[in-house]
Design a protein around this motif. Sequence first.
Motif, PDB file in Angstrom:
ATOM      1  N   ARG A 107      -8.067   1.716  -9.478  1.00  0.00           N
ATOM      2  CA  ARG A 107      -7.881   3.149  -9.205  1.00  0.00           C
ATOM      3  C   ARG A 107      -7.594   3.367  -7.721  1.00  0.00           C
ATOM      4  NH1 ARG A 107     -12.023   8.320  -9.297  1.00  0.00           N
ATOM      5  NH2 ARG A 107     -10.386   9.905  -9.347  1.00  0.00           N
ATOM      6  N   ALA A 108      -8.360   2.676  -6.875  1.00  0.00           N
ATOM      7  CA  ALA A 108      -8.134   2.799  -5.436  1.00  0.00           C
ATOM      8  C   ALA A 108      -6.728   2.329  -5.067  1.00  0.00           C
ATOM      9  CB  ALA A 108      -9.189   1.997  -4.669  1.00  0.00           C
ATOM     10  N   MET A 109      -6.297   1.227  -5.661  1.00  0.00           N
ATOM     11  CA  MET A 109      -4.983   0.678  -5.372  1.00  0.00           C
ATOM     12  C   MET A 109      -3.880   1.643  -5.805  1.00  0.00           C
ATOM     13  SD  MET A 109      -3.580  -2.184  -4.129  1.00  0.00           S
ATOM     14  CE  MET A 109      -2.074  -1.602  -3.389  1.00  0.00           C
ATOM     15  N   ALA A 110      -4.040   2.265  -6.976  1.00  0.00           N
ATOM     16  CA  ALA A 110      -3.019   3.187  -7.485  1.00  0.00           C
ATOM     17  C   ALA A 110      -2.860   4.391  -6.553  1.00  0.00           C
ATOM     18  CB  ALA A 110      -3.394   3.648  -8.890  1.00  0.00           C
ATOM     19  N   VAL A 111      -3.978   4.942  -6.096  1.00  0.00           N
ATOM     20  CA  VAL A 111      -3.918   6.095  -5.188  1.00  0.00           C
ATOM     21  C   VAL A 111      -3.356   5.676  -3.840  1.00  0.00           C
ATOM     22  CG1 VAL A 111      -5.293   7.856  -4.003  1.00  0.00           C
ATOM     23  CG2 VAL A 111      -5.827   7.245  -6.372  1.00  0.00           C
ATOM     24  N   GLN A 112      -3.739   4.493  -3.377  1.00  0.00           N
ATOM     25  CA  GLN A 112      -3.252   4.005  -2.083  1.00  0.00           C
ATOM     26  C   GLN A 112      -1.740   3.790  -2.113  1.00  0.00           C
ATOM     27  OE1 GLN A 112      -4.091   4.155   1.076  1.00  0.00           O
ATOM     28  NE2 GLN A 112      -5.728   2.657   1.046  1.00  0.00           N
ATOM     29  N   LEU A 113      -1.230   3.240  -3.196  1.00  0.00           N
ATOM     30  CA  LEU A 113       0.209   3.004  -3.304  1.00  0.00           C
ATOM     31  C   LEU A 113       0.998   4.309  -3.246  1.00  0.00           C
ATOM     32  CD1 LEU A 113       0.335   0.236  -6.069  1.00  0.00           C
ATOM     33  CD2 LEU A 113       1.147   0.017  -3.709  1.00  0.00           C
ATOM     34  N   GLU A 114       0.407   5.366  -3.771  1.00  0.00           N
ATOM     35  CA  GLU A 114       1.112   6.648  -3.824  1.00  0.00           C
ATOM     36  C   GLU A 114       1.009   7.421  -2.507  1.00  0.00           C
ATOM     37  OE1 GLU A 114       1.296  10.691  -6.611  1.00  0.00           O
ATOM     38  OE2 GLU A 114      -0.066   9.037  -7.118  1.00  0.00           O
ATOM     39  N   HIS A 115      -0.135   7.288  -1.826  1.00  0.00           N
ATOM     40  CA  HIS A 115      -0.373   8.152  -0.666  1.00  0.00           C
ATOM     41  C   HIS A 115      -0.661   7.401   0.639  1.00  0.00           C
ATOM     42  CE1 HIS A 115      -0.687  11.683  -3.311  1.00  0.00           C
ATOM     43  NE2 HIS A 115      -1.438  10.947  -4.110  1.00  0.00           N
ATOM     44  N   GLY A 116      -0.943   6.097   0.572  1.00  0.00           N
ATOM     45  CA  GLY A 116      -1.456   5.395   1.738  1.00  0.00           C
ATOM     46  C   GLY A 116      -0.401   4.903   2.708  1.00  0.00           C
ATOM     47  N   GLN A 117      -0.889   4.503   3.890  1.00  0.00           N
ATOM     48  CA  GLN A 117      -0.045   3.897   4.904  1.00  0.00           C
ATOM     49  C   GLN A 117       0.126   2.411   4.589  1.00  0.00           C
ATOM     50  OE1 GLN A 117       1.439   5.661   7.339  1.00  0.00           O
ATOM     51  NE2 GLN A 117       0.529   7.471   6.371  1.00  0.00           N
ATOM     52  N   PRO A 118       1.223   1.765   5.072  1.00  0.00           N
ATOM     53  CA  PRO A 118       1.470   0.350   4.775  1.00  0.00           C
ATOM     54  C   PRO A 118       0.284  -0.565   5.109  1.00  0.00           C
ATOM     55  CG  PRO A 118       3.407   1.328   5.749  1.00  0.00           C
ATOM     56  CD  PRO A 118       2.337   2.375   5.825  1.00  0.00           C
ATOM     57  N   ARG A 119      -0.380  -0.311   6.254  1.00  0.00           N
ATOM     58  CA  ARG A 119      -1.503  -1.169   6.645  1.00  0.00           C
ATOM     59  C   ARG A 119      -2.618  -1.119   5.602  1.00  0.00           C
ATOM     60  NH1 ARG A 119      -6.430  -0.133   9.355  1.00  0.00           N
ATOM     61  NH2 ARG A 119      -7.255  -1.958  10.468  1.00  0.00           N
ATOM     62  N   ASN A 120      -2.951   0.081   5.157  1.00  0.00           N
ATOM     63  CA  ASN A 120      -4.033   0.215   4.191  1.00  0.00           C
ATOM     64  C   ASN A 120      -3.646  -0.296   2.812  1.00  0.00           C
ATOM     65  OD1 ASN A 120      -5.835   1.331   6.036  1.00  0.00           O
ATOM     66  ND2 ASN A 120      -5.032   3.394   5.719  1.00  0.00           N
ATOM     67  N   ILE A 121      -2.366  -0.170   2.463  1.00  0.00           N
ATOM     68  CA  ILE A 121      -1.893  -0.740   1.196  1.00  0.00           C
ATOM     69  C   ILE A 121      -2.029  -2.255   1.220  1.00  0.00           C
ATOM     70  CG2 ILE A 121       0.164  -1.122  -0.232  1.00  0.00           C
ATOM     71  CD1 ILE A 121       1.048   1.729   0.538  1.00  0.00           C
ATOM     72  N   ALA A 122      -1.665  -2.863   2.354  1.00  0.00           N
ATOM     73  CA  ALA A 122      -1.768  -4.315   2.485  1.00  0.00           C
ATOM     74  C   ALA A 122      -3.217  -4.774   2.368  1.00  0.00           C
ATOM     75  CB  ALA A 122      -1.176  -4.754   3.829  1.00  0.00           C
ATOM     76  N   ARG A 123      -4.115  -4.085   3.050  1.00  0.00           N
ATOM     77  CA  ARG A 123      -5.533  -4.452   2.999  1.00  0.00           C
ATOM     78  C   ARG A 123      -6.087  -4.254   1.589  1.00  0.00           C
ATOM     79  NH1 ARG A 123      -8.718  -1.048   6.382  1.00  0.00           N
ATOM     80  NH2 ARG A 123     -10.306  -2.680   6.503  1.00  0.00           N
ATOM     81  N   MET A 124      -5.679  -3.172   0.930  1.00  0.00           N
ATOM     82  CA  MET A 124      -6.156  -2.896  -0.415  1.00  0.00           C
ATOM     83  C   MET A 124      -5.690  -3.964  -1.401  1.00  0.00           C
ATOM     84  SD  MET A 124      -7.891  -0.911  -2.349  1.00  0.00           S
ATOM     85  CE  MET A 124      -8.083   0.538  -1.329  1.00  0.00           C
ATOM     86  N   ARG A 125      -4.481  -4.476  -1.195  1.00  0.00           N
ATOM     87  CA  ARG A 125      -3.960  -5.508  -2.088  1.00  0.00           C
ATOM     88  C   ARG A 125      -4.843  -6.761  -2.027  1.00  0.00           C
ATOM     89  NH1 ARG A 125       0.726  -4.780  -4.126  1.00  0.00           N
ATOM     90  NH2 ARG A 125       1.612  -3.720  -2.312  1.00  0.00           N
ATOM     91  N   VAL A 126      -5.280  -7.110  -0.829  1.00  0.00           N
ATOM     92  CA  VAL A 126      -6.164  -8.277  -0.677  1.00  0.00           C
ATOM     93  C   VAL A 126      -7.516  -8.001  -1.330  1.00  0.00           C
ATOM     94  CG1 VAL A 126      -7.369  -9.740   0.987  1.00  0.00           C
ATOM     95  CG2 VAL A 126      -5.003  -9.068   1.400  1.00  0.00           C
ATOM     96  N   ALA A 127      -8.037  -6.787  -1.152  1.00  0.00           N
ATOM     97  CA  ALA A 127      -9.313  -6.429  -1.766  1.00  0.00           C
ATOM     98  C   ALA A 127      -9.224  -6.508  -3.289  1.00  0.00           C
ATOM     99  CB  ALA A 127      -9.738  -5.032  -1.329  1.00  0.00           C
ATOM    100  N   LEU A 128      -8.106  -6.033  -3.844  1.00  0.00           N
ATOM    101  CA  LEU A 128      -7.922  -6.089  -5.294  1.00  0.00           C
ATOM    102  C   LEU A 128      -7.825  -7.534  -5.762  1.00  0.00           C
ATOM    103  CD1 LEU A 128      -7.416  -4.821  -8.050  1.00  0.00           C
ATOM    104  CD2 LEU A 128      -4.994  -4.575  -7.429  1.00  0.00           C
ATOM    105  N   ALA A 129      -7.070  -8.351  -5.025  1.00  0.00           N
ATOM    106  CA  ALA A 129      -6.939  -9.766  -5.394  1.00  0.00           C
ATOM    107  C   ALA A 129      -8.300 -10.458  -5.369  1.00  0.00           C
ATOM    108  CB  ALA A 129      -5.977 -10.456  -4.431  1.00  0.00           C
ATOM    109  N   LYS A 130      -9.092 -10.164  -4.344  1.00  0.00           N
ATOM    110  CA  LYS A 130     -10.438 -10.747  -4.231  1.00  0.00           C
ATOM    111  C   LYS A 130     -11.298 -10.349  -5.425  1.00  0.00           C
ATOM    112  CE  LYS A 130     -14.291 -11.045  -0.932  1.00  0.00           C
ATOM    113  NZ  LYS A 130     -14.731 -10.631   0.422  1.00  0.00           N
TER     114      LYS A 130
END
Length: 427
Positions: free
Chosen positions: A258-281
Amino acid sequence: MTTSDLVGLRIKTVRRQRGLSQAQLAHPELSDSYVSLIESGKRTPTPAVLELLAQKLDCSLSYLINGVTAEQMEDIELALGYARLALENGEVAEARTRFEELLGNSNLTGLTALRQDAEFGLALATEAGGDLDRAISILLKLRKEELTPERGIEVAVALCRAYRESERLTEAVEVGEQMLGGNVRLAWTDLLVELGATLLAAYLERADLLRARQFAAELLNAADALGTPRSIVAANWNASIVARVTGHGHEAVSFAERAMAVQLEHGQPRNIARMRVALAKTLLRSGTRDAVAVRNMLRAAIAEFEQTSTSTIDRAILHVELACSEYMTGDLDEAVQHAVTGRNLLPEFGNVLGAEANLLLGRIYGAVGRVDEGREHTAAVKGWLAPLPDSRRSASTWYATAETMEQLGDSEGAVEAYRRALACAGV
């Protein structure tokens, strides 16, 4: 000297430079006695009077108020903008240099808000570069000043985070709780939810799992009530971590996605990148996605990190996580490379992530029969963990180190590591 004293002194100085008497400056709109009171600091002129005096003295209003000319103010604001841009673009060293140069500008002394902006920027750049002790020092100094409510919360978020990353968990919790649990409970805002999320991570690191579960639910409710992307991402991201650590794997993945979906729609590139790693983890540790898919996700994240303003510690986390996934999929050479890269990005010693990187290297070398090298890397874990206070993560890493030492035949080292793990857990 008070602000009124300084304003009066500037008016007096410019008046004399222009060769005017108080009566000449005052006529016809003001009385010369009123001008005298202003110059002596006994009266504070209204904005309209200040603007009138600036016109009569043929100087900028900015100079009378702040002691800098309009041109100097423009230069300062431009320099601050460039420093912020460098930080946003991930040019941490350049940002730090620009903020330091700006703070060395004597014209900034009387510009309280802009000076605080520069000091806060320097703290963030210093933190992003891995120098947590200096970042904490700057933030503590700022915290003693009179700040706007928003700036006060921003400083608390950064300080709580820096304390947590330094494993100074008691101090991290104190900062967050002081701001959120004061005499008057503040209404939730995006910034306060972010502070709450940072505090939540400190609860988790301190192994206060019951409090973490309760507070995660409170943050999720607050974020849903606000309905803003920023609060939803912060609350769900950290609720995911709590769910994973407390053994609720599917719940953890649901929150993270859910966090990743919202971040992809509204977030900045830096936070999207960090969120992707968090999701992978989260996916890797919950077992809900095969390791190859997660590894490929993390490999793709490297390019994403290089193009955004992720910090040194963010990049270290990516490489260590990628090393874990490469190890799980059997590509040991790549695992070694990423573990070393991640470890080398960190400040020397005193960091759990560095310990985890060395522990992984120990396991890899042990798996390929290079036992001596495996023991060497595993023994190095002590140097990374020993300076840190006791925490859940430290205890877990000590225990994993003890198991690895046993597998490598280092019985004496294993016994000591088990003892350290028990001590960290308070047993």
